[in-house]
Design an enzyme around this catalytic site. Structure first.
Site, PDB file in Angstrom:
ATOM      1  N   LYS A 120       3.838 -10.878  -9.352  1.00  0.00           N
ATOM      2  CA  LYS A 120       3.660 -11.475 -10.681  1.00  0.00           C
ATOM      3  C   LYS A 120       4.929 -12.143 -11.193  1.00  0.00           C
ATOM      4  O   LYS A 120       4.856 -13.087 -11.965  1.00  0.00           O
ATOM      5  CB  LYS A 120       3.208 -10.410 -11.693  1.00  0.00           C
ATOM      6  CG  LYS A 120       1.736 -10.063 -11.543  1.00  0.00           C
ATOM      7  CD  LYS A 120       1.286  -9.079 -12.592  1.00  0.00           C
ATOM      8  CE  LYS A 120      -0.186  -8.744 -12.411  1.00  0.00           C
ATOM      9  NZ  LYS A 120      -0.585  -7.543 -13.142  1.00  0.00           N
ATOM     10  N   LYS A 204      -6.576 -14.134  -3.251  1.00  0.00           N
ATOM     11  CA  LYS A 204      -7.517 -13.324  -4.034  1.00  0.00           C
ATOM     12  C   LYS A 204      -8.112 -14.138  -5.185  1.00  0.00           C
ATOM     13  O   LYS A 204      -7.400 -14.937  -5.793  1.00  0.00           O
ATOM     14  CB  LYS A 204      -6.715 -12.134  -4.592  1.00  0.00           C
ATOM     15  CG  LYS A 204      -7.503 -11.053  -5.223  1.00  0.00           C
ATOM     16  CD  LYS A 204      -6.590  -9.923  -5.685  1.00  0.00           C
ATOM     17  CE  LYS A 204      -5.770 -10.305  -6.900  1.00  0.00           C
ATOM     18  NZ  LYS A 204      -5.004  -9.203  -7.487  1.00  0.00           N
ATOM     19  N   LYS A 207      -7.988 -14.225 -12.242  1.00  0.00           N
ATOM     20  CA  LYS A 207      -8.160 -14.797 -13.585  1.00  0.00           C
ATOM     21  C   LYS A 207      -7.102 -15.852 -13.866  1.00  0.00           C
ATOM     22  O   LYS A 207      -7.271 -16.683 -14.744  1.00  0.00           O
ATOM     23  CB  LYS A 207      -7.968 -13.701 -14.644  1.00  0.00           C
ATOM     24  CG  LYS A 207      -9.033 -12.667 -14.701  1.00  0.00           C
ATOM     25  CD  LYS A 207      -8.640 -11.598 -15.739  1.00  0.00           C
ATOM     26  CE  LYS A 207      -9.393 -10.329 -15.488  1.00  0.00           C
ATOM     27  NZ  LYS A 207      -8.718  -9.141 -16.017  1.00  0.00           N
TER      28      LYS A 207
HETATM   29  P1  TYM Z   1      -7.571  -6.044 -13.440  1.00  0.00           P
HETATM   30  O1  TYM Z   1      -7.880  -6.236 -14.891  1.00  0.00           O
HETATM   31  O2  TYM Z   1      -6.679  -7.017 -12.767  1.00  0.00           O
HETATM   32  O3  TYM Z   1      -8.917  -6.001 -12.630  1.00  0.00           O
HETATM   33  C1  TYM Z   1      -9.995  -5.170 -13.021  1.00  0.00           C
HETATM   34  C2  TYM Z   1     -10.703  -4.633 -11.780  1.00  0.00           C
HETATM   35  O4  TYM Z   1     -11.196  -5.706 -10.987  1.00  0.00           O
HETATM   36  C3  TYM Z   1     -10.742  -5.556  -9.645  1.00  0.00           C
HETATM   37  N1  TYM Z   1     -10.504  -6.896  -9.081  1.00  0.00           N
HETATM   38  C4  TYM Z   1     -11.035  -7.320  -7.919  1.00  0.00           C
HETATM   39  N2  TYM Z   1     -11.854  -6.723  -7.044  1.00  0.00           N
HETATM   40  C5  TYM Z   1     -12.234  -7.446  -5.951  1.00  0.00           C
HETATM   41  N3  TYM Z   1     -11.812  -8.726  -5.735  1.00  0.00           N
HETATM   42  C6  TYM Z   1     -10.987  -9.362  -6.594  1.00  0.00           C
HETATM   43  N4  TYM Z   1     -10.604 -10.613  -6.380  1.00  0.00           N
HETATM   44  C7  TYM Z   1     -10.565  -8.652  -7.752  1.00  0.00           C
HETATM   45  N5  TYM Z   1      -9.751  -8.971  -8.804  1.00  0.00           N
HETATM   46  C8  TYM Z   1      -9.729  -7.880  -9.595  1.00  0.00           C
HETATM   47  C9  TYM Z   1      -9.458  -4.759  -9.753  1.00  0.00           C
HETATM   48  O5  TYM Z   1      -9.148  -4.104  -8.548  1.00  0.00           O
HETATM   49  C10 TYM Z   1      -9.791  -3.799 -10.872  1.00  0.00           C
HETATM   50  O6  TYM Z   1     -10.509  -2.694 -10.384  1.00  0.00           O
HETATM   51  N6  TYM Z   1      -4.227  -2.366 -13.315  1.00  0.00           N
HETATM   52  C11 TYM Z   1      -5.615  -2.673 -13.511  1.00  0.00           C
HETATM   53  C12 TYM Z   1      -6.182  -2.207 -14.816  1.00  0.00           C
HETATM   54  C13 TYM Z   1      -5.993  -0.761 -15.145  1.00  0.00           C
HETATM   55  C14 TYM Z   1      -6.714   0.322 -14.565  1.00  0.00           C
HETATM   56  C15 TYM Z   1      -6.249   1.480 -15.236  1.00  0.00           C
HETATM   57  C16 TYM Z   1      -7.693   0.404 -13.578  1.00  0.00           C
HETATM   58  C17 TYM Z   1      -5.156  -0.245 -16.070  1.00  0.00           C
HETATM   59  N7  TYM Z   1      -5.313   1.089 -16.138  1.00  0.00           N
HETATM   60  C18 TYM Z   1      -6.738   2.732 -14.923  1.00  0.00           C
HETATM   61  C19 TYM Z   1      -8.176   1.679 -13.259  1.00  0.00           C
HETATM   62  C20 TYM Z   1      -7.699   2.818 -13.918  1.00  0.00           C
HETATM   63  C21 TYM Z   1      -5.790  -4.178 -13.457  1.00  0.00           C
HETATM   64  O7  TYM Z   1      -4.912  -4.927 -13.784  1.00  0.00           O
HETATM   65  O8  TYM Z   1      -7.044  -4.562 -13.177  1.00  0.00           O
END
Ligand code: TYM
Length: 341
Positions: A120, A204, A207
């Site tokens: 990032k 990947k 967003k």
């Molecule tokens: P975030 O907001 O980036 O993504 C949310 C969820 O979507 C999944 N994801 C994907 N899965 C498959 N292919 C993709 N291209 C893809 N892009 C995103 C992510 O793996 C995630 O499950 N750090 C986390 C948020 C978070 C969290 C937590 C998750 C904060 N606290 C506690 C679980 C438990 C994040 O930034 O996800």
């Protein structure tokens, strides 16, 4: 002392930054819905994580709108907020309290290994917020403040969940509380744990990709979904006869996995059905399937978002129920650490 056995409990969350996309849905959200019938689940909108990269007066309205939009996406995808609390992280202050204790448990060496921070920030580490650096510690607190045993996520979160286990283990050791925090299991499952960009099968789906054509947003209409799939990058060969034939063909593999996840089928089954087909015919079937599965979610999101006050009530109710679980666990953490009063 005998180790505590934890009852199964699921916690997961998504950041309210930009609109959710197909990767979020297939990699995580769809699995969350399925887990509701099997375990106690809590689903949060991680708004405190969302301010690690972009925040300020100018972003206030966008953040508020994104929090409601993500909550609406959860519910429209099938999360029942009466069964599984849906809430925003900032409204359960125990997340931040525990994150502080954990930032005194986690070691700098562990944090330096986190690959997402490096990805990032790139060459501009000095300009990144401290919050972005300690982000995985807050994530560990999100999970362990509920003593959650299972966390359904996409593949990209694996390293953060390993850190969560390390923090749990070190806390339990340092404070002589064997088994107090469970060693949480990641649940990374299904054919689409890593959905790739529609423009580049080695990147990947994200967003933050500049090109909107690289992703399918949960709010896209039928024409947009179909056009993005039609224009998705592919190679000139027909679809292969077996999984082995997908080697070195990331775009083909991605589209097959997306089809399989949307259809609730194994990738192998999809490969057999479309063996030898040209991409054009496969893409039109994929577009039809994606439109059938995703447009009802978008319609339900629009309906829910027309009444923001109702979403706010749902979030408030979810936060109260989440706090009822988190507060006694935080009290016990304070006792274990030695914070009297
Ligand atoms: P975030 O907001 O980036 O993504 C949310 C969820 O979507 C999944 N994801 C994907 N899965 C498959 N292919 C993709 N291209 C893809 N892009 C995103 C992510 O793996 C995630 O499950 N750090 C986390 C948020 C978070 C969290 C937590 C998750 C904060 N606290 C506690 C679980 C438990 C994040 O930034 O996800």
């Amino acid at each position: 002392m005998t180790a505590i056995t934890h009852t199964n409990r699921v916690l997961s969350g998504m950041q309210p930054t930009n609109t959710l996309h197909l990767g979020n849905y297939l990699g995580a959200l769809k699995n969350w819905v399925a887990m509701q019938d099997r375990m106690e689940c809590l689903y949060c909108v991680v708004d405190m994580h969302a301010i690690t990269q972009d925040s300020g007066y100018g972003k206030r309205e966008t953040l508020a709108a994104s929090i409601r939009e993500v909550a609406a996406a959860y519910i429209a995808s099938g999360i029942d907020p009466k069964k599984s609390p849906v809430f925003n992280q900032s409204r359960v202050p125990e997340h931040a309290e525990l994150a502080w204790v954990f930032s005194c448990v986690a070691r700098l060496g562990w944090m330096d290994r986190m690959t997402q921070f490096k990805e990032k920030t790139g060459k501009h580490k000095e300009r990144a917020s401290v919050g972005l650096y300690t982000y995985p510690i807050l994530m560990a607190a999100d999970i362990l403040i509920y003593q959650a045993t299972h966390v359904p996520v996409g593949e990209d979160q694996r390293q953060h969940l390993e850190l969560t286990r390390d923090i749990a283990q070190k806390f339990n050791n340092d404070f002589a509380a064997p088994g107090f925090f469970p060693l949480t299991e990641p649940v990374i499952t299904g054919p689409a744990t890593r959905v790739m960009s529609l423009r580049d099968g080695t990147k990947k789906m994200s967003k933050t990709d500049e090109s909107d054509m690289s992703r399918i947003n949960l709010t896209d209409d039928a024409d947009t979904i179909a056009s993005k799939i039609r224009k998705a990058r592919t190679d000139p060969n027909p679809l292969p006869e077996s999984a082995k034939g997908l080697e070195g063909r990331p775009e083909a593999e991605n589209l097959i996995n997306i089809y399989a996840a949307l259809a609730d089928e194994e990738a192998e089954t999809v490969i057999r059905r479309f063996a030898g087909h040209q991409f054009s015919s496969f893409k039109s079937e994929l577009a039809e399937l994606a439109v059938a599965k995703l447009t009802p979610i978008a319609a339900e999101m629009r309906r829910l978002l027309a009444d923001p006050a109702e979403i706010d009530r749902t979030l408030k109710d979810g936060a109260l129920r989440a706090r009822a679980i988190a507060a006694p666990i935080m009290d016990e953490v304070k006792r274990l650490v030695g914070f009297v009063g």
